[in-house]
Design a protein around this motif. Structure first.
Motif, short mmCIF file in Angstrom:
data_model
loop_
_atom_site.label_atom_id
_atom_site.label_comp_id
_atom_site.label_asym_id
_atom_site.label_seq_id
_atom_site.Cartn_x
_atom_site.Cartn_y
_atom_site.Cartn_z
N ALA A 22 36.18 52.56 40.87
CA ALA A 22 36.71 52.78 42.22
C ALA A 22 38.18 52.40 42.32
O ALA A 22 38.91 52.97 43.13
CB ALA A 22 35.88 52.00 43.23
N ARG A 23 38.62 51.44 41.50
CA ARG A 23 40.01 50.98 41.57
C ARG A 23 40.86 51.56 40.44
O ARG A 23 42.00 51.12 40.23
CB ARG A 23 40.06 49.46 41.58
CG ARG A 23 39.41 48.88 42.83
CD ARG A 23 39.75 47.44 43.05
NE ARG A 23 39.37 47.01 44.39
CZ ARG A 23 39.61 45.81 44.89
NH1 ARG A 23 40.24 44.90 44.16
NH2 ARG A 23 39.24 45.50 46.11
N SER A 24 40.31 52.51 39.69
CA SER A 24 41.07 53.26 38.68
C SER A 24 41.76 52.35 37.68
O SER A 24 42.95 52.53 37.35
CB SER A 24 42.10 54.16 39.37
OG SER A 24 41.47 55.03 40.28
N ARG A 25 41.02 51.38 37.14
CA ARG A 25 41.62 50.45 36.20
C ARG A 25 40.54 49.73 35.40
O ARG A 25 39.34 49.82 35.70
CB ARG A 25 42.46 49.41 36.95
CG ARG A 25 41.65 48.51 37.86
CD ARG A 25 42.52 47.64 38.73
NE ARG A 25 41.74 46.69 39.52
CZ ARG A 25 42.27 45.87 40.42
NH1 ARG A 25 43.58 45.88 40.63
NH2 ARG A 25 41.50 45.04 41.11
N ILE A 26 40.99 49.02 34.41
CA ILE A 26 40.14 48.14 33.61
C ILE A 26 40.58 46.71 33.89
O ILE A 26 41.78 46.41 33.90
CB ILE A 26 40.28 48.45 32.10
CG1 ILE A 26 39.84 49.89 31.82
CG2 ILE A 26 39.48 47.46 31.27
CD1 ILE A 26 40.26 50.41 30.45
N VAL A 27 39.63 45.84 34.15
CA VAL A 27 39.93 44.43 34.41
C VAL A 27 39.51 43.61 33.19
O VAL A 27 38.39 43.74 32.70
CB VAL A 27 39.22 43.91 35.67
CG1 VAL A 27 39.51 42.43 35.88
CG2 VAL A 27 39.65 44.71 36.89
N GLU A 28 40.42 42.78 32.71
CA GLU A 28 40.13 41.90 31.58
C GLU A 28 39.76 40.51 32.09
O GLU A 28 40.47 39.94 32.91
CB GLU A 28 41.33 41.80 30.64
CG GLU A 28 41.08 40.89 29.44
CD GLU A 28 42.29 40.73 28.55
OE1 GLU A 28 42.22 39.93 27.59
OE2 GLU A 28 43.32 41.40 28.81
N PHE A 29 38.64 39.98 31.57
CA PHE A 29 38.20 38.62 31.88
C PHE A 29 38.34 37.76 30.63
O PHE A 29 38.08 38.21 29.51
CB PHE A 29 36.73 38.61 32.31
CG PHE A 29 36.47 39.15 33.70
CD1 PHE A 29 36.27 38.29 34.76
CD2 PHE A 29 36.44 40.52 33.93
CE1 PHE A 29 36.03 38.77 36.04
CE2 PHE A 29 36.19 41.01 35.20
CZ PHE A 29 35.99 40.14 36.26
N ARG A 30 38.71 36.51 30.86
CA ARG A 30 38.69 35.49 29.81
C ARG A 30 38.12 34.20 30.40
O ARG A 30 38.53 33.78 31.47
CB ARG A 30 40.10 35.22 29.26
CG ARG A 30 40.60 36.30 28.30
CD ARG A 30 42.03 35.99 27.84
NE ARG A 30 42.48 36.92 26.83
CZ ARG A 30 42.43 36.71 25.52
NH1 ARG A 30 41.94 35.56 25.07
NH2 ARG A 30 42.86 37.61 24.67
N ASP A 31 37.17 33.62 29.69
CA ASP A 31 36.54 32.37 30.16
C ASP A 31 36.02 32.51 31.58
O ASP A 31 36.10 31.58 32.39
CB ASP A 31 37.52 31.20 30.07
CG ASP A 31 37.95 30.91 28.65
OD1 ASP A 31 37.10 31.03 27.75
OD2 ASP A 31 39.12 30.58 28.44
N GLY A 32 35.49 33.69 31.90
CA GLY A 32 34.90 33.92 33.21
C GLY A 32 35.87 34.26 34.31
O GLY A 32 35.45 34.54 35.44
N GLU A 33 37.18 34.26 34.02
CA GLU A 33 38.18 34.54 35.04
C GLU A 33 38.88 35.86 34.76
O GLU A 33 39.22 36.17 33.62
CB GLU A 33 39.23 33.42 35.07
CG GLU A 33 38.66 32.04 35.35
CD GLU A 33 38.10 31.91 36.76
OE1 GLU A 33 38.61 32.62 37.66
OE2 GLU A 33 37.16 31.12 36.95
N ALA A 34 39.11 36.65 35.81
CA ALA A 34 39.87 37.88 35.68
C ALA A 34 41.34 37.53 35.47
O ALA A 34 41.92 36.76 36.25
CB ALA A 34 39.70 38.75 36.91
N VAL A 35 41.94 38.09 34.41
CA VAL A 35 43.31 37.69 34.07
C VAL A 35 44.32 38.81 34.24
O VAL A 35 45.51 38.55 34.44
CB VAL A 35 43.37 37.12 32.63
CG1 VAL A 35 42.57 35.84 32.54
CG2 VAL A 35 42.89 38.15 31.61
N ARG A 36 43.90 40.08 34.13
CA ARG A 36 44.87 41.16 34.32
C ARG A 36 44.16 42.50 34.43
O ARG A 36 42.98 42.65 34.08
CB ARG A 36 45.86 41.21 33.16
CG ARG A 36 45.22 41.53 31.81
CD ARG A 36 46.27 41.71 30.76
NE ARG A 36 45.68 41.67 29.42
CZ ARG A 36 46.36 41.89 28.31
NH1 ARG A 36 47.65 42.15 28.38
NH2 ARG A 36 45.76 41.82 27.14
#
Length: 342
Positions: free
Chosen positions: A146-160
């Protein structure tokens, strides 16, 4: 002085009891297992795939909590987490990550400990419609369609965010270990986009059409150990196999109702022997193919029992042959086991 010593002794006693309570925890048991074997083919001598258990949430786990854990649960209430509409899946050793479109989150399920965590992201990186998921090293990549992107998580937190302004409707994801790249299906753009581990775009392949290397609403993707790529080309009713350089190799399947045909091909995965598994959301089964396109086996049927499916979506298989199947319409995943035979 006497009161101080007494308080120290009491604190030490409580700490000892808490330690004993923690040590009293037993092995994890998954409660929803078939009483009789559910397997394909059905005979014991020929069976290659078996159902191990079904998991819809933490209510399906008995982690044998220790004495004090049970007291805490009784006082505070046990935390129950359930799947809503599971879609993309990926194993990371004993951990299964599940993109849950209906709950707008990612579930992190540790099958060794029974722990179930939820990843949602926050603020500008909050998930809205997670569909595909992939893992590499310490990173978990989630396609937020829906937001036209990929979200990267590290240690359970979204980082970029990755691919903003470039992706239209990302759906399926996989990490291609042979080329050390992240592959994303961009469904409405009818293409595959490759990214580096740091989010740089490396390549783009595909256009709309029905020819080799062309796509019509592709959805899911998987990479084999030898670099072969499988893409569900859903509205062309086929799965396309690509070489490591993303050039066309062959297509498997066609529109129809018979064996080897597809109505709505979705999740794809390769088992340790290189066989291709294709989920069909409308036929409500999984078909297994050899690399040359020969149909080897059909798994599952419509329904709510063990080995039965309702609107299935994603699938993933780890190096040991453990299979996770997203049974979205039943709000659960089914864990199966592939047994390699000579």
């Amino acid at each position: 002085m006497h009161d101080v010593r007494r308080r120290i002794a009491q604190r030490a006693a409580w700490l000892s009891l808490l330690a004993l309570g923690a040590c009293a925890s037993g092995p994890v048991e998954y409660l929803r297992r078939p009483e009789q074997p559910v397997q394909w083919p059905p005979s014991d001598a020929d069976a290659r795939v078996r159902v191990e258990f079904v998991y819809a949430g933490t209510q399906d786990v008995d982690a044998h909590p220790g004495f004090f854990e049970r007291i805490i649960d009784a006082i505070a209430g046990a935390d129950r987490t359930a799947l809503v509409s599971p879609c993309g899946l990926v194993f990371d050793k004993n951990v299964l990550y599940v993109a849950d479109t209906g709950a707008a989150c990612v579930h992190r399920i540790d099958f060794a400990t029974g722990e179930h965590e939820v990843l949602r992201g926050e603020d500008e990186l909050a998930l809205e419609m997670p569909i595909g998921i992939a893992v590499h090293a310490e990173s978990v990549f989630v396609a937020d369609s829906a937001r036209s992107r990929i979200v990267e998580f590290r240690d359970g937190e979204a980082v970029r965010a990755i691919g903003e302004g470039r992706l239209h409707r990302p759906t399926g994801l996989c990490w291609d270990a042979s080329q050390q790249r992240l592959l994303a299906v961009d469904t409405t753009a009818a293409r595959i986009v490759a990214f580096s581990a740091t989010g740089e775009e490396l390549a783009s392949f595909g256009t709309r059409g029905a020819g080799a290397g062309e796509f019509n609403f592709p959805t899911h993707i998987a990479a084999a150990n030898d670099g072969t790529i499988a893409v569900s080309d859903s509205m062309n009713f086929r799965v396309q196999l690509l070489n490591a350089d993303l050039t066309p190799l062959r297509s498997i399947g066609m529109v129809g109702r018979g064996p080897g045909a597809f109505a709505s091909p979705k999740g794809v995965a390769f088992d340790p022997d290189g066989h291709l598994y294709v989920v069909d959301g409308l036929f409500e089964n999984v078909q297994v193919f050899a690399r040359d396109g020969a149909l080897l086996l059909a798994i599952g049927s419509g329904g709510q029992g063990f080995g039965q499916l309702t609107l299935p979506t994603g699938i993933c298989i780890d190096s040991s042959g453990r299979i996770a199947l997203a049974d979205a319409g039943n709000s659960r995943i089914q864990i199966l086991r592939y047994e390699s035979r000579p």
